[in-house]
Design an enzyme around this catalytic site. Structure first.
Site, PDB file in Angstrom:
ATOM      1  N   ASP A 269       3.404 -13.783   0.421  1.00  0.00           N
ATOM      2  CA  ASP A 269       1.847 -13.712   0.325  1.00  0.00           C
ATOM      3  C   ASP A 269       1.751 -13.944  -1.048  1.00  0.00           C
ATOM      4  OD1 ASP A 269      -0.403 -13.329   1.926  1.00  0.00           O
ATOM      5  OD2 ASP A 269      -0.918 -11.930   0.287  1.00  0.00           O
TER       6      ASP A 269
ATOM      7  N   VAL B  10       1.837  -1.602   6.193  1.00  0.00           N
ATOM      8  CA  VAL B  10       1.231  -0.979   7.092  1.00  0.00           C
ATOM      9  C   VAL B  10       1.579  -1.849   8.446  1.00  0.00           C
ATOM     10  CG1 VAL B  10      -1.128  -0.867   7.989  1.00  0.00           C
ATOM     11  CG2 VAL B  10      -0.847  -0.146   5.800  1.00  0.00           C
TER      12      VAL B  10
ATOM     13  N   ALA C 157       1.252  -6.989  10.428  1.00  0.00           N
ATOM     14  CA  ALA C 157       1.658  -6.059   9.352  1.00  0.00           C
ATOM     15  C   ALA C 157       1.518  -6.683   8.176  1.00  0.00           C
ATOM     16  CB  ALA C 157       3.127  -5.592   9.449  1.00  0.00           C
ATOM     17  N   LYS C 158       1.524  -5.828   6.936  1.00  0.00           N
ATOM     18  CA  LYS C 158       1.180  -6.602   5.709  1.00  0.00           C
ATOM     19  C   LYS C 158       1.819  -5.297   4.667  1.00  0.00           C
ATOM     20  CE  LYS C 158      -0.556 -10.073   4.003  1.00  0.00           C
ATOM     21  NZ  LYS C 158      -0.869 -11.316   4.669  1.00  0.00           N
ATOM     22  N   GLY C 159       2.380  -5.914   3.588  1.00  0.00           N
ATOM     23  CA  GLY C 159       2.651  -4.973   2.560  1.00  0.00           C
ATOM     24  C   GLY C 159       2.486  -5.416   1.241  1.00  0.00           C
TER      25      GLY C 159
END
Ligand code: NAD
Length: 426
Positions: free
Chosen positions: A155, A69, A114-116
């Site tokens: 992460d 995202v 953002a992050k995934g």
């Protein structure tokens, strides 16, 4: 504009995204933002879902689901980690992406958020399966990432080796080596000195800032409890121990250990590295993860996952200071209870920004192909953490709000101001 998501759920069922939106609404309430801008910034810019196959060692093909995202790209390329966990879902990734937008802006880093994530427990995969899963997910992400558009990092459940596979997959696809495509890489392929320990170290710098405001106790009299013994928790515990603080309890997903006289953190680290379980360290009492949060201590560092401090335990927390190593570890209900009780909470987007700050340094070094020594990285990290703490504290005093609201206000305001300056396309 109308809201896209239904965020009115029962408090106990609140998702990370519900929490992120509740925090956002609270901060925006104090900011007097233009209504349209406030609505705009609530929305993730892009959301990507992919279902992809991985060949298991026994020849079976298993399908996995991954996400990425981009919440905002207003201040620059979007930036954020990739999480491997069975609990990952789109709501969680959305929340984490939004928090990255405010975190980068608060830290004065020219990045969006953002992050995934991939829905997987990486402990259930062999080394080869983990590599194949990572490379396929990275290949699927190629339309979403580049060193100038979106830069992933580690992460929960991911690490420098996984970043190396992403870097290699991207580089093989474009035909030349692109170290700046990810941060948190191993040093020998363009990683930065100090990145591995940056988040944990930054957490402890923030803790020291907070303690100077509320306590005159010496480090050896200050008892710290750390939940989560991964990149963030372990490095926070190790740095606190090195500075002479008394780390009395730590935990991982299996459970925790407690010794009121303080734990020998290098020895705990060695035991956990061998067994993958902190409880294999001898000289301590075994405690559960729930009990750990309410042990007698002065500082509590949640460094595992979201929602750990909630309305069921907030009343029983002993710590005078909570420093959020994890993202979103405290629910809004717990925030209210703890604020009422006068517990000082150093919020995630302030306390755990050390990781993205040194990730930014790593990206700058990669783009310039010119590398800094460790002293330089750590000096700049500490300076940034102290500056950000002071800016947040000033905002909190000016508006008479808690540090979380102040940190969010600063981050949101900087993104909103940039959006106003850029204007709405077309
Ligand atoms: P990690 O995978 O390295 O470690 C996570 C640790 O938490 C492990 O010890 C795991 O066993 C433990 N854990 C997981 N679920 C738990 C639970 N329910 N109860 C207790 N322990 C549990 O992950 P990490 O990179 O250290 O990330 C931890 C948190 O910090 C996450 O919220 C992440 O988003 C946040 N964070 C990480 C970074 C970074 O640079 N890695 C930066 C900023 C924020």
């Amino acid at each position: 504009m109308v809201a896209a998501y239904n965020i009115t759920r029962e408090p106990h069922a609140a998702s990370a995204y519900d929490i992120a939106i509740a925090q956002y609404d609270r901060a925006v309430g104090f900011l007097n933002l233009d209504e349209n801008i406030a609505e705009y910034l609530k929305y993730p810019r892009r959301e990507f879902t992919v279902n992809f196959p991985v060949k298991r060692d026994d020849g079976r093909i298993e399908m996995f689901t991954g996400y990425r995202v981009h919440h905002s790209t207003i201040l620059g390329p979007s930036k954020g980690g990739i999480r491997y966990s069975p609990a990952v879902d789109l709501d969680e990734v959305r929340a984490l992406a939004m928090w990255m937008s405010w975190k980068c802006a608060l830290a004065h880093i020219p990045y969006g958020g953002a992050k995934g994530g991939v829905v997987v427990d990486p402990r259930t995969l062999s080394h080869g399966e983990l590599e194949r899963l990572t490379r396929r997910y990275a290949a699927e992400l190629i339309p979403m990432i580049s060193p100038h558009s979106d830069i992933p990092a580690p992460d929960m459940g991911t690490n420098p080796q996984i970043m190396a596979w992403i870097m290699d997959t991207y580089s093989m696809t474009v035909g030349y080596s692109v170290p700046a495509i990810v941060t948190g890489k191993p040093l020998n392929i363009g990683g930065s000195e100090g990145r591995q320990e940056a988040t944990g170290r930054g957490v402890i710098v923030s803790m020291r800032e907070a303690l100077t405001r509320v306590s005159t106790a010496r480090p050896e009299e200050t008892r710290i409890v750390v939940q989560g013994f991964g990149n963030v928790g372990m490095n926070a515990a190790a740095y606190a121990y090195a500075l002479g603080y008394k780390v009395v309890a730590v935990s991982d997903i299996n459970g925790g250990i407690y010794n009121a006289n303080g734990l020998d953190i290098p020895a705990v680290k060695a035991a956990a590295a061998d067994s993958g379980d902190v409880r294999t360290f001898g000289e301590a009492e075994i405690v559960g993860n729930d009990e750990l949060l309410t042990l007698p201590c002065d500082v509590l560092i949640p460094a595992a996952t979201e929602g750990q401090i909630n309305e069921s335990n907030a009343e029983h927390i002993h710590a005078q200071v909570i420093v959020e190593g994890a993202n979103g570890p405290t629910t809004p209900q717990a925030d209210d209870i703890l604020n009422e009780r006068g517990v000082l909470i150093v919020p995630d987007i302030l306390a755990n920004a050390g990781g993205v700050i040194v990730s930014y340094f790593e990206w700058v070094q990669d783009l310039q192909a010119f590398f800094w020594d460790e002293d330089e990285v750590l000096r700049q990290l500490e300076r940034a953490m102290i500056r950000n703490y002071a800016a947040t504290e000033n905002m909190a005093e000016e508006y008479d709000v808690d540090l979380r609201t102040a940190a969010q206000m600063l981050g949101i305001k900087r993104v909103a101001d940039a959006l106003e300056t850029r204007g709405i396309y077309p």
